[in-house]
Design an enzyme around this catalytic site. Structure first.
Site, PDB file in Angstrom:
ATOM      1  N   SER A  55      10.956  15.534  10.231  1.00 57.13           N
ATOM      2  CA  SER A  55      11.626  16.042  11.441  1.00 57.13           C
ATOM      3  C   SER A  55      12.136  14.838  12.217  1.00 57.13           C
ATOM      4  O   SER A  55      11.608  13.733  12.073  1.00 57.13           O
ATOM      5  CB  SER A  55      10.613  16.806  12.302  1.00 57.13           C
ATOM      6  OG  SER A  55      11.164  17.097  13.569  1.00 57.13           O
ATOM      7  N   TYR A  62       2.811  17.413  17.267  1.00 55.57           N
ATOM      8  CA  TYR A  62       3.796  17.693  16.202  1.00 55.57           C
ATOM      9  C   TYR A  62       4.470  16.374  15.787  1.00 55.57           C
ATOM     10  O   TYR A  62       4.603  16.083  14.593  1.00 55.57           O
ATOM     11  CB  TYR A  62       4.829  18.701  16.712  1.00 55.57           C
ATOM     12  CG  TYR A  62       5.879  19.087  15.690  1.00 55.57           C
ATOM     13  CD1 TYR A  62       5.541  19.862  14.585  1.00 55.57           C
ATOM     14  CD2 TYR A  62       7.212  18.676  15.829  1.00 55.57           C
ATOM     15  CE1 TYR A  62       6.497  20.222  13.645  1.00 55.57           C
ATOM     16  CE2 TYR A  62       8.177  19.034  14.897  1.00 55.57           C
ATOM     17  CZ  TYR A  62       7.818  19.804  13.801  1.00 55.57           C
ATOM     18  OH  TYR A  62       8.767  20.154  12.873  1.00 55.57           O
TER      19      TYR A  62
HETATM   20  P1  NAP Z   1       9.307  28.738   9.460  1.00 50.08           P
HETATM   21  O1  NAP Z   1      10.437  29.677   9.272  1.00 50.08           O
HETATM   22  O2  NAP Z   1       8.292  29.045  10.509  1.00 50.08           O
HETATM   23  O3  NAP Z   1       8.591  28.506   8.044  1.00 50.08           O
HETATM   24  C1  NAP Z   1       7.397  27.768   7.945  1.00 50.08           C
HETATM   25  C2  NAP Z   1       6.803  27.959   6.563  1.00 50.08           C
HETATM   26  O4  NAP Z   1       5.577  27.223   6.499  1.00 50.08           O
HETATM   27  C3  NAP Z   1       6.486  29.410   6.267  1.00 50.08           C
HETATM   28  O5  NAP Z   1       6.828  29.734   4.947  1.00 50.08           O
HETATM   29  C4  NAP Z   1       4.970  29.483   6.451  1.00 50.08           C
HETATM   30  O6  NAP Z   1       4.422  30.448   5.537  1.00 50.08           O
HETATM   31  C5  NAP Z   1       4.545  28.071   6.043  1.00 50.08           C
HETATM   32  N1  NAP Z   1       3.265  27.775   6.649  1.00 50.08           N
HETATM   33  C6  NAP Z   1       2.970  27.576   7.964  1.00 50.08           C
HETATM   34  N2  NAP Z   1       1.648  27.448   8.142  1.00 50.08           N
HETATM   35  C7  NAP Z   1       1.084  27.557   6.908  1.00 50.08           C
HETATM   36  C8  NAP Z   1      -0.247  27.548   6.427  1.00 50.08           C
HETATM   37  N3  NAP Z   1      -1.299  27.392   7.253  1.00 50.08           N
HETATM   38  N4  NAP Z   1      -0.447  27.715   5.100  1.00 50.08           N
HETATM   39  C9  NAP Z   1       0.581  27.914   4.258  1.00 50.08           C
HETATM   40  N5  NAP Z   1       1.876  27.924   4.640  1.00 50.08           N
HETATM   41  C10 NAP Z   1       2.110  27.770   5.963  1.00 50.08           C
HETATM   42  O7  NAP Z   1       9.845  27.279   9.843  1.00 50.08           O
HETATM   43  P2  NAP Z   1      10.952  26.335   9.165  1.00 50.08           P
HETATM   44  O8  NAP Z   1      11.832  25.895  10.274  1.00 50.08           O
HETATM   45  O9  NAP Z   1      11.545  26.943   7.973  1.00 50.08           O
HETATM   46  O10 NAP Z   1      10.039  25.094   8.768  1.00 50.08           O
HETATM   47  C11 NAP Z   1      10.181  24.401   7.548  1.00 50.08           C
HETATM   48  C12 NAP Z   1       9.924  22.913   7.784  1.00 50.08           C
HETATM   49  O11 NAP Z   1      10.966  22.377   8.602  1.00 50.08           O
HETATM   50  C13 NAP Z   1       8.618  22.597   8.515  1.00 50.08           C
HETATM   51  O12 NAP Z   1       8.004  21.482   7.913  1.00 50.08           O
HETATM   52  C14 NAP Z   1       9.077  22.234   9.920  1.00 50.08           C
HETATM   53  O13 NAP Z   1       8.169  21.359  10.567  1.00 50.08           O
HETATM   54  C15 NAP Z   1      10.405  21.559   9.593  1.00 50.08           C
HETATM   55  N6  NAP Z   1      11.322  21.466  10.722  1.00 50.08           N
HETATM   56  C16 NAP Z   1      11.718  22.604  11.359  1.00 50.08           C
HETATM   57  C17 NAP Z   1      12.599  22.493  12.432  1.00 50.08           C
HETATM   58  C18 NAP Z   1      13.089  23.717  13.168  1.00 50.08           C
HETATM   59  O14 NAP Z   1      13.665  23.545  14.264  1.00 50.08           O
HETATM   60  N7  NAP Z   1      12.968  24.903  12.630  1.00 50.08           N
HETATM   61  C19 NAP Z   1      13.048  21.237  12.858  1.00 50.08           C
HETATM   62  C20 NAP Z   1      12.603  20.102  12.184  1.00 50.08           C
HETATM   63  C21 NAP Z   1      11.748  20.223  11.104  1.00 50.08           C
HETATM   64  P3  NAP Z   1       3.290  31.535   5.906  1.00 50.08           P
HETATM   65  O15 NAP Z   1       3.401  31.842   7.361  1.00 50.08           O
HETATM   66  O16 NAP Z   1       3.621  32.673   4.992  1.00 50.08           O
HETATM   67  O17 NAP Z   1       2.011  30.870   5.536  1.00 50.08           O
END
Ligand code: NAP
Length: 262
Positions: free
Chosen positions: A142, A155
């Protein structure tokens, strides 16, 4: 669809970027291993991708915040799959709030899911890559791992950890033919904010430059097999992060209001 006979493990594939990564990889013919807690969502996605792209997709339910459970799932993954060519550590969670208001459990979950679980996956998968002298490990980091901001100290710490880990790992594994890429993203339009900021304020404040997960997924899948150190999106945030590293005090002054949008 082009069949490429390669296997990819994606964590956090049940939602957001993980789903789009799975779809993009399936379109390129990868055999997929998908991990997350929401087994039903993973099964539905697996059926959909199998139907659309005729690729094999296998589901592994695991809570990545539970080290014992995740390591047992990784053992099964390694046992049941002869070779894993690509690992994408994508699962992640955040709680955007002042540090004083952050519960110890939230700190622990953030560090475990975003950092330790990715290291555990690397520890399980890399030995197989070493045997074949090839492989690609991709970490979804990130911009918070480059520039820490208010209400995201924990975070930010978890994402700084994963970038540091990747930088060391990349140098260690280069002679063995294994590539390591870090993907540093600004705000992205996913369900991440349902947990990170239920008030919706940050999503609203960053609406003008929200990344679309489809675009990110296509950049990530396109970099596989290439010696790509980092992908930074959006580009202007990548440049801002370089300015921050050069002159952090000045950058905090100049970008203060931008950094305090959470
Ligand atoms: P998201 O839609 O909330 O997806 C997060 C994923 O992580 C889900 O599939 C969730 O699956 C899984 N996850 C969370 N906690 C978990 C646990 N305890 N065990 C197993 N799986 C878990 O968010 P996203 O934006 O796609 O995030 C993907 C990546 O991008 C993350 O690493 C996040 O930090 C990074 N990121 C996001 C943003 C943003 O603004 N969205 C910005 C920068 C970086 P389950 O709930 O089914 O377990």
């Amino acid at each position: 669809m082009q069949v490429n006979n390669k296997t990819m493990l994606i964590t956090g594939a049940s939602s957001g970027l993980g789903r789009k990564l799975a779809a993009e990889a399936a379109a390129s013919g990868y055999r997929l291993l998908l991990a997350a807690r929401s087994e039903e969502k993973l099964k539905q996605l697996a059926a959909e991708l199998n139907d659309r792209f005729q690729v094999d997709v296998f589901v592994y339910r695991a809570d990545l915040s539970d080290s014992k459970e995740w390591r047992a799932a990784l053992q099964r993954i390694v046992w049941e799959n002869q070779r894993i060519d690509v690992l994408i550590n994508n699962a992640g969670v955040g709680y955007f709030r002042h540090f004083a208001d952050t519960e110890i459990e939230q700190m622990e979950t953030t560090m475990r899911v975003n950092s330790l679980a990715a290291m555990e996956a690397a520890a399980a998968i890399i030995p197989g890559m070493l045997v074949h002298g090839a492989g690609h490990v991709i970490m979804i980091g990130s911009m918070a791992g480059k520039v820490a901001t208010p209400k995201a100290a924990v975070y930010g710490a978890s994402k700084h950890a994963i970038i540091g880990f990747s930088n060391g790992l990349r140098q260690e594994l280069k002679p063995q033919g294994i590539k390591v890429t870090t993907v540093n993203l600004g705000p992205m339009d996913t369900n991440f904010f349902d947990t990170a900021d239920p008030s919706g304020r940050y999503r609203q404040a960053s609406a003008n430059y929200m990344l679309q997960p489809e675009k990110v997924a296509s950049r990530v899948i396109a970099c596989i097999g290439k010696n790509k150190r980092e992908i930074n999106m959006p580009g202007w945030m990548g440049i801002g992060s370089k300015l921050y590293q050069l002159v952090p005090g000045l950058a905090e002054k100049l970008l203060g209001s931008q950094l305090s949008k959470k």
